[in-house]
Design a protein around this motif. Structure first.
Motif, PDB file in Angstrom:
ATOM      1  N   ASP A   1       0.875  -1.168   0.000  1.00  0.00           N
ATOM      2  CA  ASP A   1       0.000   0.000   0.000  1.00  0.00           C
ATOM      3  C   ASP A   1       0.914   1.221   0.000  1.00  0.00           C
ATOM      4  O   ASP A   1       2.135   1.075  -0.006  1.00  0.00           O
ATOM      5  CB  ASP A   1      -0.927  -0.009   1.215  1.00  0.00           C
ATOM      6  CG  ASP A   1      -2.165   0.865   1.023  1.00  0.00           C
ATOM      7  OD1 ASP A   1      -2.265   1.580   0.001  1.00  0.00           O
ATOM      8  OD2 ASP A   1      -3.047   0.837   1.884  1.00  0.00           O
ATOM      9  N   GLN A   2       0.311   2.410   0.003  1.00  0.00           N
ATOM     10  CA  GLN A   2       1.088   3.635   0.038  1.00  0.00           C
ATOM     11  C   GLN A   2       0.636   4.504   1.196  1.00  0.00           C
ATOM     12  O   GLN A   2      -0.558   4.567   1.501  1.00  0.00           O
ATOM     13  CB  GLN A   2       0.924   4.422  -1.263  1.00  0.00           C
ATOM     14  CG  GLN A   2       1.638   3.773  -2.430  1.00  0.00           C
ATOM     15  CD  GLN A   2       1.414   4.558  -3.707  1.00  0.00           C
ATOM     16  OE1 GLN A   2       0.374   4.398  -4.327  1.00  0.00           O
ATOM     17  NE2 GLN A   2       2.379   5.385  -4.093  1.00  0.00           N
ATOM     18  N   ARG A   3       1.600   5.182   1.826  1.00  0.00           N
ATOM     19  CA  ARG A   3       1.278   6.105   2.913  1.00  0.00           C
ATOM     20  C   ARG A   3       0.546   7.306   2.332  1.00  0.00           C
ATOM     21  O   ARG A   3       0.916   7.807   1.258  1.00  0.00           O
ATOM     22  CB  ARG A   3       2.548   6.581   3.621  1.00  0.00           C
ATOM     23  CG  ARG A   3       3.320   5.458   4.258  1.00  0.00           C
ATOM     24  CD  ARG A   3       4.438   5.921   5.160  1.00  0.00           C
ATOM     25  NE  ARG A   3       5.417   6.780   4.512  1.00  0.00           N
ATOM     26  CZ  ARG A   3       6.692   6.879   4.895  1.00  0.00           C
ATOM     27  NH1 ARG A   3       7.140   6.165   5.910  1.00  0.00           N
ATOM     28  NH2 ARG A   3       7.508   7.687   4.266  1.00  0.00           N
ATOM     29  N   GLU A   4      -0.467   7.761   3.025  1.00  0.00           N
ATOM     30  CA  GLU A   4      -1.235   8.906   2.537  1.00  0.00           C
ATOM     31  C   GLU A   4      -0.420  10.194   2.535  1.00  0.00           C
ATOM     32  O   GLU A   4      -0.571  11.019   1.633  1.00  0.00           O
ATOM     33  CB  GLU A   4      -2.499   9.090   3.372  1.00  0.00           C
ATOM     34  CG  GLU A   4      -3.555   8.065   3.056  1.00  0.00           C
ATOM     35  CD  GLU A   4      -4.887   8.402   3.670  1.00  0.00           C
ATOM     36  OE1 GLU A   4      -5.202   9.601   3.809  1.00  0.00           O
ATOM     37  OE2 GLU A   4      -5.604   7.466   4.001  1.00  0.00           O
ATOM     38  N   GLU A   5       0.433  10.359   3.525  1.00  0.00           N
ATOM     39  CA  GLU A   5       1.131  11.635   3.661  1.00  0.00           C
ATOM     40  C   GLU A   5       2.186  11.892   2.589  1.00  0.00           C
ATOM     41  O   GLU A   5       2.422  13.036   2.213  1.00  0.00           O
ATOM     42  CB  GLU A   5       1.756  11.791   5.057  1.00  0.00           C
ATOM     43  CG  GLU A   5       2.835  10.786   5.401  1.00  0.00           C
ATOM     44  CD  GLU A   5       2.327   9.513   6.047  1.00  0.00           C
ATOM     45  OE1 GLU A   5       3.164   8.762   6.541  1.00  0.00           O
ATOM     46  OE2 GLU A   5       1.107   9.254   6.045  1.00  0.00           O
ATOM     47  N   ASP A   6       2.835  10.841   2.082  1.00  0.00           N
ATOM     48  CA  ASP A   6       3.885  11.077   1.096  1.00  0.00           C
ATOM     49  C   ASP A   6       3.893  10.086  -0.065  1.00  0.00           C
ATOM     50  O   ASP A   6       4.730  10.180  -0.956  1.00  0.00           O
ATOM     51  CB  ASP A   6       5.261  11.104   1.764  1.00  0.00           C
ATOM     52  CG  ASP A   6       5.610   9.810   2.482  1.00  0.00           C
ATOM     53  OD1 ASP A   6       4.859   8.821   2.362  1.00  0.00           O
ATOM     54  OD2 ASP A   6       6.643   9.789   3.178  1.00  0.00           O
ATOM     55  N   GLY A   7       2.987   9.123  -0.063  1.00  0.00           N
ATOM     56  CA  GLY A   7       2.878   8.172  -1.161  1.00  0.00           C
ATOM     57  C   GLY A   7       3.911   7.068  -1.161  1.00  0.00           C
ATOM     58  O   GLY A   7       3.927   6.227  -2.061  1.00  0.00           O
ATOM     59  N   LYS A   8       4.778   7.038  -0.159  1.00  0.00           N
ATOM     60  CA  LYS A   8       5.804   5.994  -0.121  1.00  0.00           C
ATOM     61  C   LYS A   8       5.177   4.645   0.217  1.00  0.00           C
ATOM     62  O   LYS A   8       4.172   4.565   0.912  1.00  0.00           O
ATOM     63  CB  LYS A   8       6.892   6.357   0.871  1.00  0.00           C
ATOM     64  CG  LYS A   8       7.644   7.593   0.389  1.00  0.00           C
ATOM     65  CD  LYS A   8       8.920   7.791   1.108  1.00  0.00           C
ATOM     66  CE  LYS A   8       9.610   9.012   0.527  1.00  0.00           C
ATOM     67  NZ  LYS A   8      11.029   8.947   0.680  1.00  0.00           N
ATOM     68  N   ALA A   9       5.809   3.594  -0.298  1.00  0.00           N
ATOM     69  CA  ALA A   9       5.273   2.241  -0.146  1.00  0.00           C
ATOM     70  C   ALA A   9       5.376   1.736   1.285  1.00  0.00           C
ATOM     71  O   ALA A   9       6.325   2.058   2.005  1.00  0.00           O
ATOM     72  CB  ALA A   9       6.010   1.291  -1.077  1.00  0.00           C
ATOM     73  N   ILE A  10       4.381   0.947   1.660  1.00  0.00           N
ATOM     74  CA  ILE A  10       4.409   0.204   2.918  1.00  0.00           C
ATOM     75  C   ILE A  10       4.062  -1.246   2.593  1.00  0.00           C
ATOM     76  O   ILE A  10       3.382  -1.530   1.612  1.00  0.00           O
ATOM     77  CB  ILE A  10       3.442   0.773   3.975  1.00  0.00           C
ATOM     78  CG1 ILE A  10       2.016   0.817   3.443  1.00  0.00           C
ATOM     79  CG2 ILE A  10       3.889   2.139   4.449  1.00  0.00           C
ATOM     80  CD1 ILE A  10       0.980   1.209   4.489  1.00  0.00           C
ATOM     81  N   VAL A  11       4.567  -2.138   3.415  1.00  0.00           N
ATOM     82  CA  VAL A  11       4.324  -3.563   3.211  1.00  0.00           C
ATOM     83  C   VAL A  11       3.199  -4.000   4.145  1.00  0.00           C
ATOM     84  O   VAL A  11       3.301  -3.867   5.358  1.00  0.00           O
ATOM     85  CB  VAL A  11       5.602  -4.386   3.488  1.00  0.00           C
ATOM     86  CG1 VAL A  11       5.345  -5.860   3.254  1.00  0.00           C
ATOM     87  CG2 VAL A  11       6.745  -3.910   2.618  1.00  0.00           C
ATOM     88  N   LEU A  12       2.118  -4.493   3.562  1.00  0.00           N
ATOM     89  CA  LEU A  12       0.984  -4.983   4.346  1.00  0.00           C
ATOM     90  C   LEU A  12       1.220  -6.396   4.861  1.00  0.00           C
ATOM     91  O   LEU A  12       0.742  -6.762   5.926  1.00  0.00           O
ATOM     92  CB  LEU A  12      -0.290  -4.965   3.497  1.00  0.00           C
ATOM     93  CG  LEU A  12      -0.717  -3.610   2.935  1.00  0.00           C
ATOM     94  CD1 LEU A  12      -1.903  -3.799   1.997  1.00  0.00           C
ATOM     95  CD2 LEU A  12      -1.061  -2.655   4.070  1.00  0.00           C
TER      96      LEU A  12
END
Length: 70
Positions: free
Chosen positions: A25-36
């Motif tokens: 997914d992507q963080r809302e604040e900066d669009g960087k990827a996160i692993v679910l």
């Protein structure tokens, strides 16, 4: 397989989310990827590998399960 994302390298292109949205997914604040799902199920491995190949910043790291997080 274990997945991590180097958020310093990530440019927020979203290719990982488009390719393997069940894992990334992507963080809302900066669009960087996160692993679910850091240790995704076997049926997602092909799409995860494709996401790694498509990442323009080479920010996704695959390692053996239980390996130390970089």
């Amino acid at each position: 397989m274990r997945i991590t994302v180097d958020t310093e390298r990530c440019v927020g292109s979203g290719m990982c989310v488009l390719t393997a949205g069940e894992v990334f997914d992507q963080r809302e604040e900066d669009g960087k990827a996160i692993v679910l799902r850091p240790e995704p199920p076997a049926d997602t491995l092909d799409s995860v590998r494709e996401a790694v190949d498509l990442c323009p910043a080479a920010a996704i790291v695959l390692s053996a399960p239980g390996a130390p997080v970089p």
